[in-house]
Scaffold this motif. Structure first.
Motif, short mmCIF file in Angstrom:
data_model
loop_
_atom_site.label_atom_id
_atom_site.label_comp_id
_atom_site.label_asym_id
_atom_site.label_seq_id
_atom_site.Cartn_x
_atom_site.Cartn_y
_atom_site.Cartn_z
N GLY A 178 24.75 -5.59 60.71
CA GLY A 178 25.97 -6.04 60.65
C GLY A 178 26.47 -5.66 59.06
N ASP A 179 26.82 -6.68 58.32
CA ASP A 179 27.22 -6.50 56.98
C ASP A 179 26.04 -6.52 56.03
OD1 ASP A 179 28.58 -5.91 54.97
OD2 ASP A 179 29.86 -7.73 54.72
N ALA A 180 25.09 -5.41 56.51
CA ALA A 180 23.74 -5.43 55.58
C ALA A 180 23.75 -5.27 54.51
CB ALA A 180 22.87 -4.47 56.64
N ASP A 181 24.84 -4.23 54.01
CA ASP A 181 24.83 -4.12 52.53
C ASP A 181 24.83 -5.21 51.70
OD1 ASP A 181 27.51 -3.88 53.53
OD2 ASP A 181 28.16 -2.55 51.74
N THR A 182 25.86 -6.32 52.12
CA THR A 182 26.28 -7.43 51.43
C THR A 182 25.27 -8.47 51.47
OG1 THR A 182 28.57 -6.64 51.36
CG2 THR A 182 28.09 -9.07 51.06
N THR A 183 24.79 -8.69 52.75
CA THR A 183 23.61 -9.73 53.04
C THR A 183 22.47 -9.16 52.33
OG1 THR A 183 22.74 -8.55 55.00
CG2 THR A 183 24.14 -10.55 55.31
N GLY A 184 22.04 -7.76 52.05
CA GLY A 184 21.04 -7.13 51.39
C GLY A 184 21.21 -7.48 49.75
N ALA A 185 22.53 -7.38 49.33
CA ALA A 185 22.96 -7.51 47.82
C ALA A 185 22.84 -9.07 47.59
CB ALA A 185 24.27 -7.08 47.54
N ILE A 186 23.29 -9.98 48.58
CA ILE A 186 23.12 -11.47 48.10
C ILE A 186 21.76 -11.64 47.95
CG2 ILE A 186 23.87 -13.88 48.61
CD1 ILE A 186 26.59 -12.44 49.50
N ALA A 187 21.02 -11.47 49.27
CA ALA A 187 19.53 -11.83 49.32
C ALA A 187 18.70 -11.31 48.18
CB ALA A 187 19.09 -11.50 50.66
N GLY A 188 19.25 -10.15 47.87
CA GLY A 188 18.13 -9.08 46.72
C GLY A 188 18.35 -10.06 45.41
N MET A 189 19.84 -10.38 45.33
CA MET A 189 19.95 -10.96 43.84
C MET A 189 19.30 -12.54 43.93
SD MET A 189 23.89 -12.83 42.98
CE MET A 189 23.78 -13.89 44.16
N LEU A 190 19.22 -13.30 44.76
CA LEU A 190 18.50 -14.61 45.00
C LEU A 190 17.16 -14.18 44.97
CD1 LEU A 190 20.21 -16.36 47.80
CD2 LEU A 190 20.44 -16.92 45.33
N ALA A 191 16.48 -13.30 45.63
CA ALA A 191 15.05 -12.92 45.69
C ALA A 191 14.68 -12.49 44.12
CB ALA A 191 14.70 -12.03 46.83
N GLY A 192 15.40 -11.65 43.73
CA GLY A 192 15.07 -11.13 42.23
C GLY A 192 15.07 -12.20 41.28
N ALA A 193 16.14 -13.26 41.21
CA ALA A 193 16.09 -14.40 40.41
C ALA A 193 14.85 -14.94 40.64
CB ALA A 193 17.34 -14.96 40.53
N LEU A 194 14.40 -15.17 41.81
CA LEU A 194 13.35 -16.16 42.08
C LEU A 194 12.00 -15.50 41.70
CD1 LEU A 194 12.28 -19.25 43.34
CD2 LEU A 194 12.26 -17.63 45.66
N TYR A 195 11.68 -14.28 42.21
CA TYR A 195 10.57 -13.78 42.14
C TYR A 195 10.39 -12.86 40.84
CZ TYR A 195 10.26 -15.09 47.04
OH TYR A 195 10.38 -16.04 48.32
N GLY A 196 11.19 -12.43 40.49
CA GLY A 196 11.24 -11.65 38.98
C GLY A 196 10.80 -10.06 39.24
N LEU A 197 10.79 -9.37 38.45
CA LEU A 197 10.60 -8.01 38.22
C LEU A 197 9.45 -7.38 38.96
CD1 LEU A 197 12.64 -5.87 37.53
CD2 LEU A 197 11.92 -6.02 34.98
N GLU A 198 8.22 -8.14 38.60
CA GLU A 198 7.02 -7.64 39.07
C GLU A 198 7.00 -7.54 40.55
OE1 GLU A 198 3.87 -6.61 37.86
OE2 GLU A 198 5.46 -6.20 36.15
#
Ligand SMILES: [Mg+2]
Length: 297
Positions: free
Chosen positions: A243-263
């Motif tokens: 589906g709209d995988a670039d945008t679900t990926g972008a939003i999920a990536g933003m949340l997951a990055g904020a939660l789990y960090g760079l490592e």
């Protein structure tokens, strides 16, 4: 105290999710399995014929918004509208219908708020909001929410879009302050679904092939984010829904990055991301955090 590396990871997560998802945008989960088994690499392609590691409007609109915030020293609707208009003039690789229509309207009227419409409930304002979350860290909740609406209304003036955007901004900020996934669930995701049943993501069918409708997008993102335990797993889960995988990926990536960090971000994905985009996301994160006057750890 804000963990700077989690803020950088949110921005890089946005870009990586965008680049990863764009390969399978508009595909069904069944088509993705037939072609890739599991899609888990930044290989470009897709309907936009992208280069490996190339991003789309989700990331480039966020960068345009962030630049406008840094130039103005605050989130400013007119500056954001001008930045998006300049972005559109530069012929981006991709542009959403609602974004195009309301930016053309802005060119005519000069009014940086689109007319209200319940039909403008796409995910186009939600995908690009990260700079607002970074720039307003530490501000009172009402100012944060007002800033979120100001950037969103340039192209999406709609109650459902607003609710999603404000929820995501608060989630990112809370994650950067150290909230756990469980706290994000109970403080933000469940209350959003309680206020707006469109966003219910539990006890509903697994959201596969999510459309650009913001409620579909948020259901897919929440299911993937809350049902996985690391950055990689979250992104693979969400983009393989197609589906709209670039945008679900972008939003999920933003949340997951904020939660789990760079490592937590796989090195192979960082290495494959477009180098100029990687550097721009890093530099803008630092500049926005500095502008927010937050105490950095
Ligand atoms: Mg896109």
């Amino acid at each position: 105290m804000i963990a700077t590396d989690h803020a950088v990871a949110a921005y890089l997560g946005l870009a990586i999710g965008d680049a990863l998802g764009s390969t399978v945008e508009f595909m069904t989960p069944r088509e993705i399995v037939a072609k890739y088994q599991v899609h888990d690499q930044l290989i470009g392609g897709g309907w936009l014929h992208l280069k490996p590691g190339q991003v789309t409007d989700d990331t480039t609109m966020a960068l345009a918004l962030g630049e406008s915030i840094l130039k103005q020293g605050k989130v400013d609707a007119l500056a954001a509208a001008q930045a998006f208009d300049g972005w559109m003039r530069a012929k981006p690789v991709d542009i959403g219908n609602t974004v195009r229509r309301n930016l053309l309207q802005f060119r005519k009227t000069g009014n940086p708020a689109a007319p209200y419409s319940d039909h403008d409930a796409g995910n186009g304002a939600a995908m690009r909001l990260l700079p607002v979350a970074l720039a307003t860290l530490g501000q009172p909740e009402e100012s944060v929410r007002a800033a979120s609406r100001a950037q969103a209304h340039v192209t999406h003036h709609c109650a459902l879009s607003d609710a999603a955007c404000e929820c995501l901004v608060m989630m990112v900020q809370d994650a950067l302050r150290g909230a756990s996934k469980n706290e994000l669930l109970h403080r933000h995701a469940h209350p959003l679904a309680a206020r707006h049943p469109e966003f219910k993501f539990r006890a509903v069918r697994q959201q596969s092939n999510p459309s650009g409708y913001v409620a579909d997008t948020m259901q897919a993102v929440f299911q993937s984010f809350f049902d996985t335990d690391d950055f990689r797993g979250c992104l693979i889960d969400v983009v393989n829904r197609g589906g709209d995988a670039d945008t679900t990926g972008a939003i999920a990536g933003m949340l997951a990055g904020a939660l789990y960090g760079l490592e937590a971000i796989p090195k192979v994905w960082l290495g494959a991301l477009d180098d100029n985009i990687l550097r721009a996301c890093e530099a803008q994160t630092h500049a926005l955090l500095e502008a927010s006057n937050t105490f950095l750890s």
